[in-house]
Design an enzyme around this catalytic site. Structure first.
Site, short mmCIF file in Angstrom:
data_model
loop_
_atom_site.label_atom_id
_atom_site.label_comp_id
_atom_site.label_asym_id
_atom_site.label_seq_id
_atom_site.Cartn_x
_atom_site.Cartn_y
_atom_site.Cartn_z
N GLY A 49 -78.81 86.35 57.98
CA GLY A 49 -78.77 87.81 57.92
C GLY A 49 -80.08 88.43 57.56
O GLY A 49 -80.07 89.59 57.09
N LYS A 65 -78.83 70.81 56.14
CA LYS A 65 -78.47 72.25 56.55
C LYS A 65 -76.96 72.33 56.60
O LYS A 65 -76.27 71.43 57.25
CB LYS A 65 -79.01 72.48 58.07
N CYS A 99 -73.50 72.07 62.89
CA CYS A 99 -73.34 72.52 64.36
C CYS A 99 -71.76 72.84 64.61
O CYS A 99 -71.03 71.72 64.53
CB CYS A 99 -73.94 71.73 65.30
N SER A 143 -74.80 79.15 61.11
CA SER A 143 -73.89 80.26 61.40
C SER A 143 -72.46 80.10 60.99
O SER A 143 -72.12 78.88 60.57
CB SER A 143 -73.83 80.21 62.84
N VAL A 193 -77.30 79.29 55.02
CA VAL A 193 -76.21 78.58 55.84
C VAL A 193 -76.64 78.70 57.24
O VAL A 193 -77.56 79.36 57.79
CB VAL A 193 -74.85 79.69 55.52
N LYS A 212 -85.90 72.49 66.81
CA LYS A 212 -84.22 72.35 67.37
C LYS A 212 -83.75 71.13 66.92
O LYS A 212 -84.67 70.01 66.70
CB LYS A 212 -84.16 72.53 68.70
N SER A 213 -82.61 71.08 66.37
CA SER A 213 -81.98 69.74 65.82
C SER A 213 -82.41 68.73 67.11
O SER A 213 -81.60 68.83 68.11
CB SER A 213 -80.48 69.93 65.55
N GLY A 241 -76.72 86.91 62.05
CA GLY A 241 -77.31 88.24 61.97
C GLY A 241 -76.51 88.89 60.69
O GLY A 241 -76.04 88.48 59.61
O1 LIG Z 1 -76.39 74.14 64.13
C1 LIG Z 1 -76.11 74.76 64.96
N1 LIG Z 1 -75.75 76.24 64.83
C2 LIG Z 1 -75.52 77.03 65.70
O2 LIG Z 1 -75.00 78.02 65.32
N2 LIG Z 1 -75.80 76.65 67.11
C3 LIG Z 1 -76.32 75.30 67.22
C4 LIG Z 1 -75.96 74.81 68.64
O3 LIG Z 1 -75.05 75.22 69.00
O4 LIG Z 1 -76.78 74.08 69.09
N3 LIG Z 1 -76.32 74.36 66.42
#
Ligand SMILES: O=C1NC(=O)NC(C(=O)O)N1
Length: 313
Positions: free
Chosen positions: A251, A165, A131, A195, A193, A45-46, A222
């Site tokens: 996806g 990212k 994000c 989201s 990519v 996780k970041s 997705g």
């Molecule tokens: O880089 C992110 N992308 C997302 O879709 N959600 C998370 C987040 O909200 O932490 N972070």
């Protein structure tokens, strides 16, 4: 015998499939489950400078075609992830791992990368520039000048393998402009990519949004985003110098999706929404499905078809 092995940042991975940052990677338990799966590696996780609680719940909602999330970067802090990953690395010196991090300004990015260097981490760093869910904070990846400034500043001090990212872009001119910036720097890879930011999913029976933060606006993942993900992977594959590899995210839920990402130019693929739904066993299924497709098509390794998408003359 087909092989799904790949290389990223001159490091060998015995499989081209792994998790996407943010999914099944928030603590040591989840990372250990990924480490035991058929995924060849994991990305954390970041991590931010300080631990974060993130946005109020409900902040994740799965749909029949994907997911919407507004997590808000909840994480244990970069120090935690560096400690866990460095410990796992000692147990498995042959494996290569990714640590994701994200700062809220360029000074924070520098501080994060200094922490990475001091920790003795020998894997690959993923700088999350995309994000969409921190209220009041824009997606850095859409601020081209800031991306340029961050990379210029970061590469002055950080000498290890580093990828970024990125958010999805939707305009050919933006692909050109971003590629021109990225090509100036010794990046190991670009991960496209993240989201698609600020979508809205509605529960029409309740006549209500499904997540609490930002009045229901959140990042979409997705099936909804595969065409956009493939376009970003291919656009950057066409434009970036060949030393900068592409990680394809977005996806992916079966072997065909992976095959398509690699055909567009991806050297590694990451799985988010589908991993969230199916758990780490998904990696065995995805690997089986990709190998079956490669066998049917007579491909022995991913280099046999990577980037070989054909156009209509
Ligand atoms: O880089 C992110 N992308 C997302 O879709 N959600 C998370 C987040 O909200 O932490 N972070």
């Amino acid at each position: 015998m087909v092989s799904t092995a790949t290389n990223i940042a001159q490091k060998k991975f015995d499989n081209c499939i792994m998790n996407a940052s943010g999914v099944w990677c928030s603590d040591e338990n989840e990372l250990t489950e990924l480490d035991r799966s058929e995924a060849s590696s994991f990305v954390t996780k970041s991590g931010t400078l300080q631990p974060r609680k993130g946005n109020p719940q409900p902040r994740y909602f799965p749909t029949s075609l994907g997911s919407i999330n507004s997590m808000g970067l909840p994480n244990q802090g970069l120090d935690y992830y560096l400690e866990v990953v460095n410990r796992l690395q000692q147990r498995k010196p042959h494996k290569n791992y990714f640590v994701s991090c994200t700062g809220f300004n360029v000074q924070e990015d520098i501080s994060l990368l200094k922490k990475v260097a001091v920790s003795g981490f020998t894997g690959v760093v993923e700088l999350n520039l995309s994000c969409p869910n921190v209220p009041g904070k824009p997606q850095t990846g859409y601020d081209f000048e800031t991306v340029d400034n961050i990379l210029k500043t970061v590469f002055k001090s950080y000498k290890g393998p580093l990828g970024v990212k990125l958010p999805p872009y939707f305009d050919i001119v933006h692909f050109n402009q971003m590629a021109q910036i990225l090509n100036k720097y010794p990046l190991a890879y670009v991960n496209s990519v993240n989201s698609i930011g600020n979508g809205l999913y509605i529960d029409d029976t309740q006549e209500q949004v499904v997540i609490k933060p930002k009045n229901g606006f959140g990042g979409i993942g997705g099936d909804y985003i595969k065409p956009t993900a493939l376009a970003n992977v291919h656009a950057f594959y066409q434009r970036l110098n060949p030393d900068i590899q592409i990680i394809g995210t977005g996806g992916i839920k079966n072997g065909r999706d992976i095959f398509e990402h690699i055909l567009c130019g991806a050297s590694m693929v990451q799985v988010g929404t589908a991993l969230m739904k199916e758990g780490p066993d998904i990696f065995a299924r995805l690997t089986r499905e990709l190998k079956a497709i490669m066998r049917d098509k007579g491909y022995e390794k991913i280099a046999d078809f990577k980037g070989k998408l054909q156009y209509i003359e």
